[in-house]
Structure formats: structure tokens, C-alpha cells
Design a protein around this motif. Structure first.
Motif, short mmCIF file in Angstrom:
data_model
loop_
_atom_site.label_atom_id
_atom_site.label_comp_id
_atom_site.label_asym_id
_atom_site.label_seq_id
_atom_site.Cartn_x
_atom_site.Cartn_y
_atom_site.Cartn_z
N HIS A 48 -8.89 5.65 -10.32
CA HIS A 48 -7.57 5.03 -10.28
C HIS A 48 -7.65 3.55 -10.61
O HIS A 48 -8.42 2.81 -10.00
CB HIS A 48 -6.94 5.21 -8.90
N VAL A 53 0.83 -1.21 0.00
CA VAL A 53 0.00 0.00 0.00
C VAL A 53 0.86 1.25 0.00
O VAL A 53 0.62 2.21 -0.74
CB VAL A 53 -0.95 0.00 1.22
N LEU A 54 1.90 1.26 0.84
CA LEU A 54 2.81 2.40 0.90
C LEU A 54 3.51 2.61 -0.44
O LEU A 54 3.67 3.74 -0.89
CB LEU A 54 3.85 2.19 2.01
N VAL A 66 2.02 6.93 -6.77
CA VAL A 66 0.97 7.85 -7.23
C VAL A 66 1.36 9.30 -6.93
O VAL A 66 1.20 10.19 -7.77
CB VAL A 66 -0.37 7.50 -6.57
N ASN A 67 1.90 9.53 -5.74
CA ASN A 67 2.28 10.89 -5.37
C ASN A 67 3.43 11.43 -6.23
O ASN A 67 3.47 12.62 -6.55
CB ASN A 67 2.66 10.95 -3.89
N GLU A 103 4.46 15.41 1.90
CA GLU A 103 3.84 14.10 2.08
C GLU A 103 4.73 13.00 1.53
O GLU A 103 4.89 11.94 2.15
CB GLU A 103 2.48 14.08 1.38
N GLN A 106 6.52 9.83 3.51
CA GLN A 106 6.35 8.45 3.06
C GLN A 106 7.69 7.79 2.76
O GLN A 106 7.90 6.61 3.05
CB GLN A 106 5.46 8.42 1.82
N LYS A 128 2.42 1.89 -3.43
CA LYS A 128 1.47 2.47 -4.38
C LYS A 128 1.22 3.94 -4.08
O LYS A 128 1.10 4.77 -4.99
CB LYS A 128 0.16 1.69 -4.37
N GLN A 129 1.15 4.29 -2.79
CA GLN A 129 0.92 5.69 -2.41
C GLN A 129 2.07 6.58 -2.87
O GLN A 129 1.84 7.66 -3.43
CB GLN A 129 0.74 5.79 -0.90
#
Length: 653
Positions: free
Chosen positions: A613, A341-342, A348-349, A372, A376, A344-345
Motif C-alpha cells: 500500500h 487514520v480512520l 481503502v475499504n 466493517e 467505520q 484512510k481505512q
């Protein structure tokens, strides 16, 4: 180099209609892509001219000492050159410097000329020339930095082949042609001049030459060769006999290149002569300390933000692209094993940041998004460095890398092999085998070269993969359409009797080799890179676990290959061709999506996000309009072909 310049004195033949349709799809796809393409940026002519101005200013600062001493002209030829070059600077500032900066630089240029006419001291001339050069560097975009130099032996060979005739074997300016040159070639071993000469000045002199001297532009040399020569001659006057207690990371490479040793020492009291001597004499030390991928991501993002604040939007976008491709992408597999999950975050960012950084007036949003991302990245760093990957996670990551990167290539190769077997042309299998074997060798060789000789950036790597995937997708669609036209058993028997043997003898077999090569090569280089990064997250005792994951992947791929070959050969000929057609269509669909994604990551194609998404990398589906449009084009073209051929069949009956 003279003085502060540097003298280095694509398987089967088809009907014309099918070919025309294939050309149509190629045209449609490329036009579709071009609708979203971004221009490739290059150094503008204005930038080159300003760099030459900075080079001239430094030249004067270095060589004035040969012309005037204690207020008296000691070398009339050198003095006349100083006057000519200072007048040249004034003239070029008037025509080349923008109005926002012209006044200040112009006044300093006039002051430099007058100071030379007044035969002022060397220190005064160097102060003024350094001021001019500093202002020019301030308005110039930062030059791309070398990430690796040639081995010293190779650089010495370059020097011997290009420079010794003027600069001499030892770089002392005493080559065979030196006596007939005015001004005389630079003596690179002269310490007094070397401490006032920047590496950027040397590089620009090698790249552009120097007007009104015998120093030519060495445009035939690659950029890495020119940088290597600049670092080499820039270190001939220094020695590393005295150890330096400092590390290369204490000084930024950009500053190390832009400014001369005297300026660096004056700007930072912590930098001493021993430090300069050590790293000028052994520049490889500057490039031996490799940052981990997260550090690269952070540093490139910081540089991108700084460039954005300086209104250098093209440069900011290039750095943001590098932050992902040269940094974060290399640890995605490792991070997936710990926190998908991290991963992918962050991904995307980073994409969102690239969209923001291209637009002026978005500094507030950029700072919020970057803050942000840094948070991360810190979290990801703790996960990756807190402890080695567990054996289970390492095994899974190793297995997934090979399956993800190798499955598509395997399916292409197997599809080609089954077609040859079903057409009783087992003798031609060697062409397919030659393609994938050569691809394995070439892929590993490319990686090896990238590690030791040349630098292949993340953007270049993605460009290579994107173009290969695009070519493979088009070729697979071509083969799929050809095979669909043979799904009728009667058509196939007639085709066999009439065409297959002669066509395969006509040289098209090499097309099989090319397709197999492209399908495999595009995966090998990146696969090796991913495994290299994965092993950095494992302890030495766990290397066997990574190897076992790799071997398991090989076994799975071998089983898949065996199953496809065994059972597809038993199918009726029409069903075989029908199933193979849709397999190749599916592969073309996947590769087209991956091609667009790779070209987007390389900043060749722009990114326009879908309203929702979607992230299905196994089938090449992402969340951009460009990728969706290209993949839909593949399906629509095949559907159009099926409808048109069916209508023709109805009419003929």
C-alpha cells in the motif's frame, strides 16, 4: 403526450520530429490506459423494450375506462385500441422476455387480452395490467433516478413549448390539434386517471413516445427535462391545499416513481390521499431534503448490496462508486482534521468493496467488508456530528484544501509566465492571465449550475477532473521537452533570433491560455465543493476561521509565486530552462497519477492493487498498477527523448 404517454408535442510550435514523439507518448499512454479500461455501461436495448412493455400495460389500465362501461363498449375507437395494445403485448412478450419469466408474464398477457374481449370491469383490467407491469418491473434494473428537477418556471416553459398544441395550456387535452387526433390527447387534470398513472410511465412515454398514436419520442430533450415534465404533468390533477403530516422520506423515491398513487396507498396503510396530493402537486418537496454525505454513502452502499444480491453487478458497481464520490469524498478533509487514520481505512475499504462487488459468488466477503465499513462510517459520523470542528482543526483543513488543490495549478501558471518573461514577451502574459481568470469564473459557474440547474454526479466530476489532468500532463510534457531542447545557450540564442517572435505571433499564444485554463479549472470546481462540505462541519461562529485558513493559503501561494518569479528570472538561461524542464516533468508526473486516480474513481479505468500500500496524494502516487504504469511511462518517454537527442548530438559532432 397522448393519454398515459406524454406529448411534449491546447504552446509552442516545434519540429516535426518532436511532434511525432509527442504523438507517440499520447498513443502509448492511451494504449496503456485502454489495457485496463472498463466498458461504459448504458441501458441495453432489451431494457428499453421491456420498459415499453410496462408502459403499454399501464396505458391499458388507465384508458380502459374510456372504452368500456358496465360491460358495454362506449367508445369503439378506444376499445379497438385496447385490443390492439393487448395483442401487441402478447407478441412482444414472446420475443422480448427471457425464458425464466416468459411463462408467467405471457399467461397474464393472454388473460388481459381475453378480459378486454369479455369487456370485464375496469378494476379487473387494472388488476391484470398492474400484475403484468409489476412482473416486468421486477426483472428490470432500476432506472437512474433524478436527483434534482428543473425550477417549476422552466418546466412550465418546456410544457408550453412542446405540449400545449395537443394537451392544451392547462394540460386538459384540449389543444388546437386535439380534435384531429385519435386517440385524443391525455387530460392530465383528470384525477381518476392520474391516480392510476405512474411517473415512470409518463417519463417513458416522453422518452420513447407511444406506438400507433400521435405521441412522439422527445429524444431532443435532456433526461432532467424529461423527468421534470413527467413530474409536472403527473401533478396537474393534484393539489396541496391540505397539509400532510408525513415527510417525503417516508416513501422511497424509486417506489414513488415506479408505482401509481393507488398502488402506493394500497401497499401502505400509513400513506393517505393527502400525502399523495401534497407531494404529487409539489414534487420539489421530494428533492429539497438533502442528506449529509455519510447518509448518502450508507444509502448507496445498501442499494449496491441489494443490487449485488439481485445479480445486477453493473448497477451494484455504479452505486458503490457513487457511495464514495457523492458521499464520503466530500467529508474527507473534515475527517482528516479529526482522524486521518480512520479516513484512510474507510477509503481503502470502499475501494476494496468495489473490487469485490464486481465478482459473482463473493457475497460472504462482501457482507463482511460492508459490515466493517458501516461500523467505520458510524464512528466517522460520531466524530463529525458530536461537536463542531475545533478552530485549529478547521483552520488546518481550510488551509490544506487550498494548498492541495491550488499548488499544482499555480506552478503551471508561474512556469508559463517565467518562460514568457525570459523570452522578452511580457506582452503575452495577458494570455496566461486570461486563462486562469476564465478558469476561476468557469469553475465557480459550473458549481453554481450544478447546485441549481443540472446535477453533476461525483462520477462525472471525477471524469471531468481526470480528463483535464490527463490533457494537462501531456501538454506539460510537451512543453518540458521543448524547453529541454533549448538548454544549450547557443541553441537558445539561435532559436530566439529565428523563431520565437514569429511563432508567438502565429496564434500559439492561445495555447498558453488553454493550458492555464485547464490547469486551474480542474481544481476550482472541486475546491468549492470541498469548502462547502467543510463549512457544514463548522458552527456559524467559526466561518471566520475557515476564511482565515483560506486567506492564509492564498498568501502562501502568492509568496511561492513571487519567489519563483523573482529568483528563476535571475538564473542563467541554460540553467533556467533546465530547472523549468524538470519542474514541468514533475508536474506532468503528478498530474498523470492524479488523472488515473480520478478516472479510476469514476469507474472508467479498473483498479488493480499493488502488492504494497502506497498513498502519496501530493505527488499523485497511489497503490494501483494502472497509476504506476502511467507515471512510469511519463518518465520513460522523457528518458528515451534525452538519450536519443544526446546520441544524435554525439553523431553530429
Amino acid at each position: 403526450m397522448n393519454k398515459s404517454s406524454t406529448h411534449f408535442c491546447y504552446p509552442y510550435r516545434s519540429t516535426n520530429k518532436v511532434k511525432q514523439k509527442i504523438l507517440s507518448i499520447i498513443t502509448v499512454i492511451f494504449l496503456s490506459i485502454n489495457l485496463f479500461s472498463l466498458p461504459v455501461s448504458a441501458q441495453t436495448n432489451d431494457t428499453a423494450q421491456l420498459r415499453q412493455l410496462a408502459q403499454l400495460a399501464e396505458y391499458i389500465g388507465v384508458d380502459y375506462a374510456d372504452a368500456v362501461e358496465n360491460g358495454e363498449v362506449v367508445n369503439a375507437g378506444e376499445y379497438q385500441e385496447m385490443l390492439e395494445f393487448s395483442a401487441m403485448i402478447i407478441d412482444r412478450v414472446s420475443s422480448q422476455v427471457g425464458s425464466d419469466h416468459k411463462a408467467a408474464i405471457y399467461s397474464q398477457s393472454v388473460a388481459l387480452e381475453q378480459a378486454i374481449k369479455d369487456k370485464m370491469s375496469v378494476s379487473d383490467i387494472r388488476l391484470i395490467s398492474a400484475g403484468i407491469r409489476g412482473q416486468l418491473l421486477a426483472i428490470l434494473p432500476e432506472s437512474p433516478l433524478p436527483s434534482r428537477l428543473l425550477p417549476e418556471k422552466d418546466t412550465q416553459t418546456l410544457f408550453q413549448e412542446n405540449c400545449v398544441s395537443c394537451h392544451g395550456v392547462m394540460g386538459k387535452g384540449d389543444g388546437l390539434l386535439a380534435k384531429g387526433l385519435s386517440p385524443e390527447p391525455t387530460n392530465f387534470t383528470d384525477k381518476e386517471r392520474a391516480v392510476n398513472r405512474s411517473l415512470l410511465g409518463l417519463f417513458d412515454a416522453i422518452s420513447n413516445g407511444l406506438d400507433d398514436t400521435a405521441m412522439p419520442a422527445f429524444t431532443q430533450l435532456k433526461e432532467q427535462q424529461r423527468w421534470s415534465l413527467a413530474f409536472y404533468v403527473g401533478g396537474l390533477a393534484f393539489n396541496s391545499s391540505k397539509p400532510s403530516t408525513k415527510t417525503a422520506q417516508e416513501i422511497d423515491l424509486q417506489n414513488w416513481i415506479n408505482f401509481n398513487p393507488t398502488q402506493l396507498i394500497n401497499a401502505d396503510n400509513n400513506i393517505d390521499a393527502d400525502y399523495i396530493d401534497a407531494y404529487r402537486a409539489s414534487p420539489s418537496l421530494l428533492f429539497n431534503q438533502q442528506q449529509n454525505p455519510i447518509e448518502i454513502t450508507k444509502s448507496q452502499l445498501i442499494a449496491a448490496i441489494d443490487a449485488y444480491k439481485g445479480n445486477e453487478f453493473t448497477k451494484a458497481n455504479t452505486l458503490a462508486v457513487s457511495a464514495y464520490l457523492d458521499g464520503f469524498e466530500l467529508i474527507e478533509n473534515s475527517l482528516d482534521a479529526r482522524d486521518e487514520v480512520l479516513r484512510k481505512q474507510i477509503e481503502v475499504n470502499l475501494i476494496n468493496l468495489r473490487q469485490v462487488i464486481n465478482s459473482p459468488g463473493e457475497e460472504k466477503q462482501l457482507m463482511q467488508l460492508s459490515a466493517e465499513i458501516f461500523t467505520q462510517l458510524d464512528e466517522a459520523e460520531k466524530l463529525l456530528t458530536g461537536a463542531a470542528l475545533s478552530s485549529g482543526a478547521l483552520f488546518s483543513a481550510s488551509l490544506v484544501i487550498l494548498l492541495r488543490e491550488g499548488l499544482e495549478a499555480l506552478l503551471v501558471v508561474i512556469a508559463l509566465m517565467t518562460v514568457l518573461i525570459r523570452t522578452n514577451r511580457r506582452d503575452a502574459l495577458k494570455y496566461v492571465h486570461a486563462g486562469w481568470v476564465l478558469a476561476l469564473i468557469a469553475g465557480v459557474a459550473t458549481w453554481a449550475v450544478a447546485q441549481s440547474i443540472i446535477d453533476i454526479s461525483g462520477a462525472s466530476r471525477e471524469m471531468m477532473e481526470g480528463v483535464a489532468a490527463l490533457l494537462a500532463a501531456i501538454m506539460l510534457l510537451y512543453v518540458g521537452i521543448w524547453m529541454h531542447s533549448k538548454t544549450n545557450a547557443e541553441q537558445w540564442q539561435a532559436y530566439i533570433q529565428k523563431h520565437i517572435s514569429t511563432q508567438l505571433r502565429a496564434g500559439t499564444l492561445w495555447g498558453l491560455t488553454l493550458l492555464a485554463f485547464i490547469a486551474v479549472y480542474r481544481e476550482v470546481f472541486e475546491t468549492v465543493l470541498f469548502y462547502q462540505s467543510l463549512l457544514t462541519q463548522a458552527s456559524p461562529e467559526q466561518y471566520s476561521v475557515a476564511v482565515s485558513g483560506f486567506i492564509t493559503g492564498v498568501v502562501i501561494l502568492a509568496i511561492v509565486a513571487w519567489a519563483i518569479l523573482k529568483y528563476s528570472i535571475k538564473l542563467p538561461i541554460a540553467r533556467f530552462f533546465s530547472m523549468t524542464t524538470y519542474l514541468l516533468l514533475a508536474l506532468a508526473f503528478i498530474l498523470m497519477g492524479k488523472a488515473i486516480t480520478a478516472l479510476q474513481e469514476a469507474a472508467v479505468i479498473s483498479i488493480s492493487a499493488l502488492p504494497m500500500h502506497v498513498d502519496l496524494p501530493w505527488i499523485g502516487v497511489g497503490s494501483t498498477w494502472q497509476g504506476a504504469f502511467a507515471q512510469i511511462a511519463v518518465i520513460l518517454f522523457f528518458a528515451f527523448y534525452r538519450i536519443s537527442t544526446k546520441q544524435k548530438s554525439i553523431k553530429s559532432n
